[in-house]
Enzyme design. Structure first.
Site, mmCIF file in Angstrom:
data_model
loop_
_atom_site.group_PDB
_atom_site.id
_atom_site.type_symbol
_atom_site.label_atom_id
_atom_site.label_comp_id
_atom_site.label_asym_id
_atom_site.label_seq_id
_atom_site.Cartn_x
_atom_site.Cartn_y
_atom_site.Cartn_z
ATOM 1 N N CYS B 144 26.971 36.431 58.167
ATOM 2 C CA CYS B 144 26.385 34.949 57.974
ATOM 3 C C CYS B 144 25.153 35.600 58.166
ATOM 4 C CB CYS B 144 26.570 34.396 58.664
ATOM 5 S SG CYS B 144 26.367 34.483 60.475
ATOM 6 N N TYR B 145 24.527 36.600 58.958
ATOM 7 C CA TYR B 145 23.171 36.130 59.064
ATOM 8 C C TYR B 145 22.518 38.249 57.907
ATOM 9 C CZ TYR B 145 21.752 34.443 64.070
ATOM 10 O OH TYR B 145 21.588 33.500 64.588
#
Lengths: 341, 341, 341, 341
Positions: B144-145
């Site tokens: 996600c990052y």
């Protein structure tokens, strides 16, 4: 010390009064405000039970007369004019920005209008600041972001272990934006959401951070500052990074520099290795918690610091500076334990 | 497409199923899990009313057989072993990290153990990714990052308007940490608090960001990545900055570069000038909102991006890649409006 | 159906448009507002990416002309006047209070001014409501509290298993208070805090709950209603209790009554025994989750219900009623899965 | 007073120590725990900076010996056994439930196992409680819900202005559930959500509320108690209602009864007319804020009260009772201002 608080119905005013209630040398005198004048304090600060029935009067020189210390918790631009009319022998503490910047040109660029001049800067941890504060009758309380960012970067910059290119990303609770009703600050908007603002170097606290870090004897620094509005009422977390001055600098050395810089500071705590500071740990307290790491891959030092924006970031820092100014024990009456969970 | 979800009782599993319910070409088949096997889905995902009575069975090759698409939402290290035993003609979508890194040495350093190899990377917006995804039977869903940071930095790096020294500070909702009960993730701990973690380049998403940004044809980049746990359940805000490649680059030019890079991307939206993205605007949607600014004083470009970590950051990105892989319209069944306020 | 939304810049307007984007039979037409007229929707509803560039115009009869359905999401008292000037053959859906109360005296007491009359009430789950809605060109959307409280109490009251003395304590997210900037709704005030309001029967939704529950054929009821502002943006949890009509009534019987009452309702879900509803489970969905218990010691039935105040509580309930009114499938285009975590 | 705290790594232990730091007559001695023994306090209570380096040892009679006051902040059932082995001349303060209930049958029904007996009950505001506490060497600290509900209902019940059928719906912050890692208490689950639990009279605090209110000389009461888990870390709001004993009782009379009941209580504040208490106003303080209204339509009295569950609700109430027990000023060292915003 008998104190008056101008701006008693706002968040900073409320925090000044909360701390005043716990300070053994302080007696609360006049409470003044603008639109709230004529009402009781309890209508605005229901958490300050012991002062609930105290009247709020209009902010005037007369109302503020006869106190040892006058705290000004007013919108930017309002305090300079008022302060100019207060007696020289009264300790005037400006929680606004009017007297923070030394450079008139910087003032003109960032705030506009006439520069009201520079007062002793209320960040005792900054080299030289205590000397200026001692005995002073005027104190300029730092901005909440500059307090956090400066304390996170100070040892690295002063110690020369980073290049003078400081990047600051800081996450702030909403109380930093004050109590005025604005739609983008509604609970419905901010709960569950995070957003940056003033991006690209547009926030007025930038020149103040530059001023602090450029005054450490290590040369001028450039600062990239990005504030983020966080879904919490209080607290600031600053993530500060900069290129290492020398790739050989490792975490142990950075740690030594930070430990040395703060070894005698009563409010600044370098956390044990591997422990990151959380804003909750300092809620309502005047403590600063700090950690420093080195990212060898990226060649950067990364320091993190947390404060409570209303306590150490404003009202607590103000009382700390007052203690210094009037010759009391610097920590007197200031909470050092946070409220958690 | 008949789909199976391994790890159906976790947050990623729940989001995959939420999106599956809204996808016109998807039929939900087997739901599997570890400890939760033997219970009904409703006991774990009470928000998925239409699937409340569906049983969860143990995660086995047999249970996952007979589906067109198998989503693996398992702890890191678990999916490689399982995937190796699934048929080649099934589309296997790994929401974990096992198949993201190309470099076996990087895998060994950051995750340890044997490298399971690299699959087509499920970030269609990355140059070349769509070609790799089209027709593939294996998809590695990005972290996600990395999704957020890559999309924020991509135009600047690919366009050569910044030096290859990228700083990323990213604020994430707590669901990114998963559903396992850990004391530091209790609501009592996280509400009202912010804290960094993995500081100093220690987070495993760092090499993935490096891989993405170093693969843009503009040379190798270094990445300083600092994640922050924010008091909100969902959403990521990434603040990405880097030195300008040339001090003459201004905001207008940066904006042109970003507008050009994303002009045909269906999910990436460059916001109007002066508007900063808020995580709430993309909650539950597959949209990415981006802004770019230039800080001339600091000589840095600052880009900000928001996604929902569970949607575009994981399950939505997974379905987007599945759509590409199987030849459906890329946006099919994916929400583009967020849930606000 | 081509729809117009009056009040497009508010929270209800935004939710109507979010749902409109997902409704297969709806085309979004005119967007109107008061102070926001002249700006683009994206400036007010940044989560509605597909509509970001749509202009908002002033709310006038002309602007609303030429649509099949006109939604009025206006402050109380504004919709009656406007509605009176809209053609009879247009389906007008009033999300405000102006046409909810049957009794002119109740209107005069609680709202004041002239009673605009009563329209078919948009709570299809209420006995008789679907018949009134079918084919109607006017719909009065219920208040969000009355929807929750009514659905929680309905089976008990209609089934005669409680005495007609209903106590309702309901916790609401802040979006129920609308988007107008008010100091007591600032994030700084509401995060981390809970407070009741309108205590002692002072909230205007009280007569609406009384009307709904007194119209079930079981005689007049009295309602004690206490709303609580909760630190969350969305969602309502109602705790409804009443004395048992007969001490012999046990949980199993109460459960049978509730299961029977809602067995064919598409949006109302009686949860499994022992499971309490959480507001998060229905966020963004039109679902209602309900549980019922009996407290034999206290001699009371206790029912709990959750909805999303903006979805089932307003905009979703509105579309559900529109579907009924125009003869579409009642559930068409309405989300049934919530957004969690 | 030298104090020991058993259970120092939990939330109640942390709050006891936070208050101890501000109490002028208290010296912190041994800190004990179960699993956390062997670590430093700072690892568990990072907000208690002054005690960060204090070691935690195993909870044994020896470790607790040699203190004037021993606080037991242990899971239910653990304190009775330990307390039985502590000397009679030590003031033992049980923050758990083991010694709250007078009735052995009630203990057996609600908690099971042997009844450890009843100690003087640490709610000084309860008629007769101060007499029992004065000089006592044993104190049973009330539950947090019973403190709130009892204080909200006490004047009405004791004054005979309501029928003995009390309905309590109380909204609590998550810290009331303790620090043990449980999935349903994760931040991802609780932020943005509200849910009742223990519905239908199943919560163990019910018999304690019944005991308190039935002991006021006005006859036995029945209590319907519904707790709600709220998305905030601290604070309890109780909404208490009951049928009026006489329909002629109006708000003014109810107000007189409440004002009279609490006129000399140092920590209980009846708010001005029309002002509802908010939990934030009492965060971190030992204050109780109360309001009372009458709903003439429904024929009910509705009282609301807020406390901080960890302060007045547990650790603050404990110190207040200790002050009474040992003959100090009852308010000594206890914060009366809350932390807001």
């Amino acid at each position: 010390m008998r104190i008056a608080v101008a701006g008693a119905s706002g968040y900073v005013g409320g925090e000044l009064l909360r701390l005043a209630l716990g300070h053994p040398e302080v007696e609360v005198g006049a409470l003044t405000a603008g639109d709230s004048a004529g009402s009781l304090l309890g209508a605005h600060q229901p958490h300050l039970t012991p002062l609930a029935d105290r009247p709020i009067v209009a902010t005037t020189v007369d109302a503020l007369a006869g106190h040892d210390v006058v705290f000004l918790a007013l919108p930017h631009g309002r305090s300079a004019e008022l302060a100019a009319r207060l007696p020289d022998d009264v300790l005037v503490v400006d929680c606004g920005a009017d007297h923070r910047l030394r450079d008139a040109a910087a003032w003109a660029r960032w705030y506009g209008g006439d520069h009201a001049g520079h007062w002793p800067y209320g960040l005792p941890e900054l080299p030289g600041a205590r000397d200026e504060l001692r005995g002073s009758r005027r104190v300029a309380v730092p901005g909440c972001y500059p307090t956090t960012a400066t304390l996170a970067a100070l040892p690295a910059v002063a110690g020369g272990i980073v290049a003078p290119e400081i990047s600051v990303v800081a996450f702030s609770g909403t109380s930093g934006a004050g109590r005025a009703a604005k739609a983008h600050l509604l609970g419905s908007e901010v709960m569950g959401s995070a957003a940056a603002y003033g991006v690209g170097g547009a926030h007025r606290h930038t020149p103040e951070i530059v001023q602090n870090l450029s005054g450490l004897g290590a040369g001028a620094v450039r600062v990239s500052f990005t504030p983020v509005l966080a879904p919490m009422p209080r607290g600031i977390l600053a993530v500060v990074s900069a290129p290492l001055a020398d790739p050989a600098i490792d975490a142990a050395e950075a740690r030594r520099v930070y430990a040395k810089a703060y070894e005698t500071e009563p409010f600044v705590h370098l956390l044990p290795e591997g422990v990151q500071p959380a804003t909750k740990s300092v809620l309502g307290s005047n403590a600063v918690q700090i950690q420093v790491e080195v990212d060898a891959d990226a060649g950067r030092l990364v320091a993190t610091a947390v404060i409570d924006n209303l306590t150490k970031g404003t009202a607590g820092g103000a009382f700390q500076s007052v203690n210094v100014a009037v010759g009391l024990e610097e920590t007197l009456g200031l909470p050092v334990a946070g409220l958690a969970p």
